[in-house]
Scaffold this active site. Structure first.
Site, PDB file in Angstrom:
ATOM      1  N   GLU A  74     -10.154 -44.964 -44.912  1.00 14.99           N
ATOM      2  CA  GLU A  74      -9.799 -46.579 -44.231  1.00 14.99           C
ATOM      3  C   GLU A  74     -10.116 -47.368 -43.498  1.00 14.99           C
ATOM      4  O   GLU A  74     -10.112 -48.541 -43.591  1.00 14.99           O
ATOM      5  CB  GLU A  74      -9.036 -46.688 -45.982  1.00 14.99           C
ATOM      6  CG  GLU A  74      -9.262 -46.114 -47.580  1.00 14.99           C
ATOM      7  CD  GLU A  74      -8.830 -44.879 -47.466  1.00 14.99           C
ATOM      8  OE1 GLU A  74      -8.827 -44.209 -46.532  1.00 14.99           O
ATOM      9  OE2 GLU A  74      -9.024 -44.109 -48.580  1.00 14.99           O
ATOM     10  N   HIS A 128      -0.428 -44.755 -57.382  1.00 13.58           N
ATOM     11  CA  HIS A 128      -1.780 -45.337 -57.760  1.00 13.58           C
ATOM     12  C   HIS A 128      -1.600 -46.122 -58.529  1.00 13.58           C
ATOM     13  O   HIS A 128      -2.063 -46.823 -59.435  1.00 13.58           O
ATOM     14  CB  HIS A 128      -2.636 -44.358 -58.609  1.00 13.58           C
ATOM     15  CG  HIS A 128      -2.852 -43.078 -57.540  1.00 13.58           C
ATOM     16  ND1 HIS A 128      -2.181 -41.912 -57.056  1.00 13.58           N
ATOM     17  CD2 HIS A 128      -3.949 -42.724 -57.369  1.00 13.58           C
ATOM     18  CE1 HIS A 128      -3.467 -41.944 -55.894  1.00 13.58           C
ATOM     19  NE2 HIS A 128      -4.427 -41.649 -56.495  1.00 13.58           N
TER      20      HIS A 128
HETATM   21  C1  LIG Z   1      -6.574 -42.632 -48.495  1.00 12.97           C
HETATM   22  C2  LIG Z   1      -7.024 -42.020 -50.296  1.00 12.97           C
HETATM   23  N1  LIG Z   1      -8.067 -42.852 -49.837  1.00 12.97           N
HETATM   24  C3  LIG Z   1      -8.915 -42.265 -51.434  1.00 12.97           C
HETATM   25  C4  LIG Z   1      -8.311 -41.722 -52.277  1.00 12.97           C
HETATM   26  C5  LIG Z   1      -8.952 -41.491 -52.983  1.00 12.97           C
HETATM   27  N2  LIG Z   1      -9.006 -40.219 -53.961  1.00 12.97           N
HETATM   28  C6  LIG Z   1      -8.571 -39.449 -54.485  1.00 12.97           C
HETATM   29  S1  LIG Z   1      -9.029 -37.273 -54.177  1.00 12.97           S
HETATM   30  C7  LIG Z   1      -9.955 -37.656 -53.120  1.00 12.97           C
HETATM   31  C8  LIG Z   1     -10.724 -36.575 -52.700  1.00 12.97           C
HETATM   32  C9  LIG Z   1     -10.455 -35.644 -51.608  1.00 12.97           C
HETATM   33  O1  LIG Z   1     -10.375 -34.705 -51.604  1.00 12.97           O
HETATM   34  P1  LIG Z   1     -10.175 -34.016 -50.668  1.00 12.97           P
HETATM   35  O2  LIG Z   1      -9.383 -33.792 -49.455  1.00 12.97           O
HETATM   36  O3  LIG Z   1     -11.486 -32.942 -49.803  1.00 12.97           O
HETATM   37  O4  LIG Z   1      -9.750 -32.604 -51.466  1.00 12.97           O
HETATM   38  P2  LIG Z   1      -9.993 -31.976 -53.157  1.00 12.97           P
HETATM   39  O5  LIG Z   1      -9.932 -32.867 -53.802  1.00 12.97           O
HETATM   40  O6  LIG Z   1     -11.031 -31.094 -52.780  1.00 12.97           O
HETATM   41  O7  LIG Z   1      -8.598 -31.000 -53.133  1.00 12.97           O
HETATM   42  C10 LIG Z   1     -10.216 -38.877 -53.058  1.00 12.97           C
HETATM   43  C11 LIG Z   1     -11.537 -40.003 -52.279  1.00 12.97           C
HETATM   44  C12 LIG Z   1      -6.578 -41.724 -51.783  1.00 12.97           C
HETATM   45  N3  LIG Z   1      -6.633 -40.778 -53.117  1.00 12.97           N
HETATM   46  N4  LIG Z   1      -6.367 -41.421 -51.016  1.00 12.97           N
END
Ligand SMILES: Cc1ncc(C[n+]2csc(CCOP(=O)(O)OP(=O)(O)O)c2C)c(N)n1
Lengths: 324, 327
Positions: free
Chosen positions: B60, B129
């Site tokens: 971000e 959230h």
């Molecule tokens: C700072 C932030 N940006 C965006 C999000 C929304 N978001 C939640 S999970 C996610 C994907 C993350 O993927 P990864 O780190 O690969 O973990 P996985 O879900 O595959 O275990 C996003 C974009 C968030 N929770 N926090």
């Protein structure tokens, strides 16, 4: 696949059963979400069980700590948190691990050294650095393991904490669970390099890749990292290559990947893989496994009943747990 | 007139502005191939391609800062924060760069960018959230802040935001992308700094913005059943704020309820309540009533979660209280 000959039979059985229990728990959590008993974002761990179990087996939870992100049911179960209280948390009941205030993304058990459950991608990484700072400061002899996804790799929090961990000699092991997708984005679309293990080099931190579908490999490699953290005060960064069978969360149909890919990974299933090796070695029988599986399902069913019967928190609860 | 959903109205605004001006581009997590986490950008990547609809990593601070830089040299980026919760990671770029470059350069630079995405409480998501951050942005000189509550306003305000030469914070709400309303085919924009009177009334003024507006309208219906006529004001532009429309209504009704789904302290709602108390002192027949979120982090448990937020019942009760009627 690593050999299992040198391992004690009971140890292997415990690993197999704990992975299987997570799988059964998550299947039921998914069902209960479908029945609207669980709400919000519910990120399931199916397919990644070997990571949490292999890693936690390499720890001494009396002195070591773990922290993780929102995909946290598996880690919570791996450290031995009460499945009834975990399920009750998913239901939002007052008997839940976080008194119904956290839900799926926020499993905490301070006594068991499980410090969450964080909903902000990368948010837990500096916090883990702080836990390791305490360990170094007080000389507790423990290490801190922090889990995060491939999506978190690009956040400043990851890079800043790696640097701090190295200059301050913190006993922390960074674990990227690379399940190949951050929500709908495959990691190779948003990463300057796809071998994440080279990222630690910039900070002078030993880094390597591990096959996350092989629980023994995870256990052995984490063992090395934890030993290095404890004995040399040297952090490590490990990229564990794994796969999630379900969508990102219960609301994601996962249309961005192919059925073939999913099927290919299911062929390397961590639970079935270990089971097959144990059957080959004559350590267990199919009947035994079926019996254990039945017991696991029953324990999950008990958790459902516990959650179902637990009371809703009173409204006055909203003003509690805010300041000490 | 076509009846379309909020997400569709926002998409139309983006689409029309991207067609009109090739300097407009959209960037953020999942906006391209996934069509946006809340499907606002559906179809835009297919239409405009990788160059103008850009998927970013989860960074971000990085991509918001990149948008600031691009805007400072002539592009018009629209940044989607998956939600404003994650926008917190980028708030340094908003406060210290987007809002200040013009000032620090003695007016040489301008930063025509829009940051948009859902803000405020959601459902079953616990405390990281489900938070409303409007006041964080209202606090900052050098940016504009708007928050539509209808598809009509969403489209008109977003078009104005994209054409504005300043950084604009555009607050949407996770729970209202499916809300529908009339949106004309023909081109229109809505000026900032102009509140909307959603319903005329005589006895009490109800003021809010964004998602709670639906509750205000329901509360006005409830009150009407008891012979109380409520005037409903949607401020929709938080900075600049249309004080005159609010004060004009209060001068007419002499009673006011301000509603804000954020925490009470130092919020948009507390700011407006303070302004009314000070500037309409002689016109008020009762103290300003303020319905806010409870002053607590959002609990996951659904019963608690709903009770933490403003409700129709709480708004009705506040209106009756300011009118000295039994609740
Ligand atoms: C700072 C932030 N940006 C965006 C999000 C929304 N978001 C939640 S999970 C996610 C994907 C993350 O993927 P990864 O780190 O690969 O973990 P996985 O879900 O595959 O275990 C996003 C974009 C968030 N929770 N926090």
């Amino acid at each position: 696949m690593r050999k299992i000959d040198s391992y004690d039979k009971d140890f292997l059985i415990s690993i197999l059963r704990e992975m299987n229990f997570i799988r059964r728990f998550e299947e039921k959590a998914g069902q209960m979400y479908g029945l609207k008993k669980i709400g919000g974002f519910c990120h399931l761990y199916n397919g990644q069980e070997a990571v949490a179990i292999g890693a936690v087996k390499a720890l001494d939870m009396k002195t070591d700590y773990i922290l993780t992100g929102y995909r946290d049911h598996g880690h919570a179960l791996a450290v031995g948190m009460d499945p009834n209280a975990i399920m009750a948390e998913l239901y939002g009941k007052s008997t839940g691990v976080s008194r119904g205030k956290g839900g799926s993304m926020h499993m905490f058990d301070v006594e068991k050294h499980m410090l969450g459950g964080n909903g902000i991608v990368g948010g837990q990484i500096p916090v883990a650095g702080g836990v390791a700072l305490m360990q170094a400061y007080k000389g507790t002899g423990g290490a801190t393991l922090v889990f995060f996804g491939d999506g978190a790799i690009h956040q400043g929090s990851f890079h800043e904490t790696l640097n701090l961990a190295k200059i301050w000699n913190l006993p922390v092991v960074f674990i990227c669970e690379n399940n190949q997708y951050g929500m709908g984005t495959s990691y190779d679309r948003v990463s300057s390099v796809t071998d994440y293990s080279i990222m630690g080099n910039s900070y002078g931190i030993p880094s390597w890749q591990v096959d996350g579908m092989d629980v023994i490999a995870v256990y052995e490699e984490l063992g090395k990292a934890v030993k290095q953290a404890k004995e040399q005060a040297l952090p490590a960064f490990i990229e564990i290559q794994t796969y999630r069978y379900k969508g990102h969360s219960m609301s994601d149909p996962a249309k961005y990947r192919s059925k073939e890919d999913l099927e290919a990974y299911k062929q390397k299933d961590p639970i079935l893989g270990l089971k097959a090796r144990m059957l080959d070695a004559g350590l267990i029988t199919d009947e035994q496994f079926k019996e254990w599986d039945k017991e696991d399902k029953k324990r999950v069913q008990d958790a459902i009943e516990f959650a179902d019967k637990s009371p809703e928190p009173p409204l006055s609860d909203m003003y509690e747990d805010i300041l000490a | 007139m076509a009846i379309i959903a909020m997400r569709e109205a926002l998409r139309q605004a983006l689409d029309e502005e991207m067609t009109r001006d090739e300097n407009v581009l959209l960037m953020g997590e999942e906006v391209a191939q996934y069509n946006g986490a809340y499907k606002v950008s559906k179809g835009l990547w297919e239409k405009y391609g990788d160059k103008r609809v850009i998927d970013t990593p989860i960074t971000e601070l990085g991509f918001t800062g990149v948008a600031v830089g691009a805007a400072s040299v002539g592009l018009r980026p629209v940044v989607e924060w998956m939600t404003f919760q994650f926008g917190l990671l980028a708030i340094d770029q908003i406060i210290n760069n987007a809002a200040k470059l013009r000032h620090m350069s003695g007016g040489q630079l301008k930063v025509p960018m829009v940051v948009r995405g859902p803000n405020g409480p959601a459902e079953f998501l616990s405390s990281q959230h489900s938070q409303s951050f409007a006041s964080y942005f209202m606090h900052i000189p050098g940016i504009k802040v708007v928050a539509p509550s209808t598809p009509y306003d969403a489209k008109g305000l977003l078009k104005t935001a994209i054409r504005d030469d300043n950084p604009v914070i555009f607050l949407e709400a996770e729970m209202y992308y499916g809300w529908t309303g009339e949106v004309p085919e023909e081109e229109y924009t809505i000026p900032f700094g102009k509140a909307a009177i959603r319903r005329e009334g005589e006895h009490v003024t109800l003021v809010s913005f964004s998602k709670p507006m639906k509750m205000l309208e329901e509360a006005a219906e409830e009150l009407a059943k008891e012979g109380i006529s409520a005037e409903v004001i949607d401020i929709r532009s938080i900075r600049p704020l249309d004080e005159e429309t609010i004060f004009g209504s209060v001068r007419k009704t002499n009673h006011v309820v301000v509603v804000d789904e954020a925490w009470p302290q130092a919020s948009v709602g507390s700011h407006i309540s303070g302004l009314i108390s000070a500037k309409c002192f002689d016109d008020l027949d009762a103290p300003v009533e303020f319905v806010s979120s409870e002053d607590v982090p959002m609990p996951y448990n659904h019963t608690l979660e709903l009770e933490v937020q403003p409700t129709v019942a709480k708004i009705v009760a506040a209106a009756k209280k300011t009118l000295y009627r039994e609740g």
